[in-house]
Design a protein around this motif. Structure first.
Motif, mmCIF file in Angstrom:
data_model
loop_
_atom_site.group_PDB
_atom_site.id
_atom_site.type_symbol
_atom_site.label_atom_id
_atom_site.label_comp_id
_atom_site.label_asym_id
_atom_site.label_seq_id
_atom_site.Cartn_x
_atom_site.Cartn_y
_atom_site.Cartn_z
ATOM 1 N N ARG A 19 -14.770 25.839 40.968
ATOM 2 C CA ARG A 19 -14.809 27.273 40.642
ATOM 3 C C ARG A 19 -15.671 27.575 39.421
ATOM 4 O O ARG A 19 -15.822 28.736 39.043
ATOM 5 C CB ARG A 19 -13.397 27.807 40.406
ATOM 6 C CG ARG A 19 -12.523 27.724 41.640
ATOM 7 C CD ARG A 19 -11.194 28.460 41.472
ATOM 8 N NE ARG A 19 -10.421 27.991 40.331
ATOM 9 C CZ ARG A 19 -9.655 28.779 39.570
ATOM 10 N NH1 ARG A 19 -9.566 30.063 39.816
ATOM 11 N NH2 ARG A 19 -8.981 28.269 38.559
ATOM 12 N N GLY A 20 -16.221 26.542 38.777
ATOM 13 C CA GLY A 20 -17.055 26.756 37.597
ATOM 14 C C GLY A 20 -16.264 27.220 36.384
ATOM 15 O O GLY A 20 -16.749 28.024 35.587
ATOM 16 N N ILE A 21 -15.042 26.715 36.237
ATOM 17 C CA ILE A 21 -14.190 27.107 35.108
ATOM 18 C C ILE A 21 -13.988 25.899 34.204
ATOM 19 O O ILE A 21 -13.550 24.838 34.655
ATOM 20 C CB ILE A 21 -12.830 27.653 35.598
ATOM 21 C CG1 ILE A 21 -13.055 28.930 36.402
ATOM 22 C CG2 ILE A 21 -11.880 27.888 34.429
ATOM 23 C CD1 ILE A 21 -11.806 29.499 37.025
ATOM 24 N N TYR A 22 -14.299 26.089 32.916
ATOM 25 C CA TYR A 22 -14.156 25.036 31.912
ATOM 26 C C TYR A 22 -13.444 25.680 30.723
ATOM 27 O O TYR A 22 -14.037 26.474 29.997
ATOM 28 C CB TYR A 22 -15.525 24.480 31.500
ATOM 29 C CG TYR A 22 -16.325 24.043 32.711
ATOM 30 C CD1 TYR A 22 -16.170 22.772 33.247
ATOM 31 C CD2 TYR A 22 -17.200 24.930 33.346
ATOM 32 C CE1 TYR A 22 -16.875 22.382 34.373
ATOM 33 C CE2 TYR A 22 -17.902 24.551 34.479
ATOM 34 C CZ TYR A 22 -17.734 23.278 34.985
ATOM 35 O OH TYR A 22 -18.425 22.899 36.110
ATOM 36 N N GLU A 23 -12.163 25.371 30.560
ATOM 37 C CA GLU A 23 -11.349 26.037 29.546
ATOM 38 C C GLU A 23 -10.411 25.049 28.872
ATOM 39 O O GLU A 23 -10.016 24.044 29.470
ATOM 40 C CB GLU A 23 -10.476 27.134 30.183
ATOM 41 C CG GLU A 23 -11.217 28.296 30.787
ATOM 42 C CD GLU A 23 -11.749 29.278 29.760
ATOM 43 O OE1 GLU A 23 -11.251 29.293 28.611
ATOM 44 O OE2 GLU A 23 -12.676 30.024 30.120
ATOM 45 N N THR A 24 -10.026 25.370 27.667
ATOM 46 C CA THR A 24 -8.914 24.714 27.001
ATOM 47 C C THR A 24 -7.763 25.701 27.065
ATOM 48 O O THR A 24 -7.848 26.793 26.496
ATOM 49 C CB THR A 24 -9.251 24.378 25.537
ATOM 50 O OG1 THR A 24 -10.352 23.467 25.526
ATOM 51 C CG2 THR A 24 -8.055 23.753 24.830
ATOM 52 N N LEU A 25 -6.733 25.343 27.807
ATOM 53 C CA LEU A 25 -5.588 26.224 28.008
ATOM 54 C C LEU A 25 -4.440 25.777 27.119
ATOM 55 O O LEU A 25 -4.134 24.586 27.051
ATOM 56 C CB LEU A 25 -5.139 26.193 29.468
ATOM 57 C CG LEU A 25 -6.203 26.466 30.520
ATOM 58 C CD1 LEU A 25 -5.614 26.313 31.913
ATOM 59 C CD2 LEU A 25 -6.797 27.851 30.334
ATOM 60 N N GLN A 26 -3.830 26.727 26.467
ATOM 61 C CA GLN A 26 -2.647 26.439 25.667
ATOM 62 C C GLN A 26 -1.548 27.385 26.116
ATOM 63 O O GLN A 26 -1.794 28.575 26.308
ATOM 64 C CB GLN A 26 -2.941 26.593 24.186
ATOM 65 C CG GLN A 26 -3.945 25.577 23.704
ATOM 66 C CD GLN A 26 -4.202 25.655 22.220
ATOM 67 O OE1 GLN A 26 -3.987 26.671 21.599
ATOM 68 N NE2 GLN A 26 -4.654 24.545 21.656
ATOM 69 N N ALA A 27 -0.368 26.830 26.306
ATOM 70 C CA ALA A 27 0.741 27.648 26.781
ATOM 71 C C ALA A 27 2.049 27.140 26.211
ATOM 72 O O ALA A 27 2.207 25.948 25.941
ATOM 73 C CB ALA A 27 0.807 27.612 28.307
ATOM 74 N N THR A 28 2.958 28.063 26.027
ATOM 75 C CA THR A 28 4.324 27.738 25.664
ATOM 76 C C THR A 28 5.194 28.209 26.823
ATOM 77 O O THR A 28 5.117 29.363 27.228
ATOM 78 C CB THR A 28 4.736 28.449 24.357
ATOM 79 O OG1 THR A 28 3.852 28.020 23.319
ATOM 80 C CG2 THR A 28 6.165 28.120 23.976
ATOM 81 N N LEU A 29 5.974 27.294 27.373
ATOM 82 C CA LEU A 29 6.827 27.601 28.512
ATOM 83 C C LEU A 29 8.281 27.429 28.126
ATOM 84 O O LEU A 29 8.631 26.462 27.451
ATOM 85 C CB LEU A 29 6.543 26.657 29.683
ATOM 86 C CG LEU A 29 5.232 26.795 30.405
ATOM 87 C CD1 LEU A 29 4.168 25.975 29.732
ATOM 88 C CD2 LEU A 29 5.408 26.357 31.821
ATOM 89 N N ALA A 30 9.095 28.342 28.594
ATOM 90 C CA ALA A 30 10.533 28.222 28.400
ATOM 91 C C ALA A 30 11.139 27.799 29.730
ATOM 92 O O ALA A 30 10.895 28.426 30.754
ATOM 93 C CB ALA A 30 11.113 29.553 27.943
#
Length: 179
Positions: A19-30
């Motif tokens: 898909r041509g996506i290059y990201e650094t993802l940060q998430a907080t999940l409960a």
């Protein structure tokens, strides 16, 4: 006394060549006390594999009318409605009337029976995509799950490579969509 939620922090290096996506993802999940680690892993994978600008986790388990993740347009119209696991197919068929795109990241021990019974109905409906993940892949991730998640995910030619520490796991999700 209510049981407390468990908080997970995730850092994902995403390279989705398809898909041509290059990201650094940060998430907080409960993780709600009623939610399994398997489902939490599914939500995190859905976030990475279906990432788009504006994609957020919803209240999910705590709010029955919301999907696990969604993205909305500025006018509050739902662009993407994302569910994980093996929900009732009627829920997805209803959701497709309210969202531009509905996607299910399907997995679970009862997947073979669910697939035989419901998959055709869903994939023959416009704007619904079903992505099936191997249960063994999910199980491997659950066995490695820590409160701080650090994954590197590469998607290329339909294959998913997930590096967790020194180990790389691989799977080829099956994708079903109309058209």
């Amino acid at each position: 006394m209510a049981l407390p939620v468990t908080i997970y922090k995730a850092n994902i290096q995403l390279s989705d060549l398809d898909r041509g996506i290059y990201e650094t993802l940060q998430a907080t999940l409960a993780r709600h006390p009623s939610e399994t680690e398997e489902r939490l892993v599914g939500r995190l994978l859905a976030y990475a594999l279906l990432y788009e600008e504006g994609l957020v986790f919803t209240k999910g388990v705590c709010e029955g009318d919301e999907p696990d993740l969604w993205s909305k347009a500025p006018d509050d119209r739902i662009r993407s409605w994302i569910e994980v696991g093996l929900p009732d197919p009627e829920r997805l068929l209803k959701a497709r009337r309210h969202a531009d795109q509905v996607t299910l990241l399907a997995f679970g021990s009862k997947l073979p029976g669910w697939e035989r019974q419901h998959l055709d109905k869903l994939i023959n409906s416009s704007n619904i995509t079903v992505i099936i993940l191997e249960q063994e892949f999910i199980n491997q991730l659950v066995s490695r799950l820590k409160r701080t998640v650090s994954w590197s995910i590469t998607v290329t030619e339909g294959n998913l490579y997930l590096q967790d520490g020194a180990e790389t796991l691989e799977t080829s999700p099956k994708r079903y969509a109309q058209g």
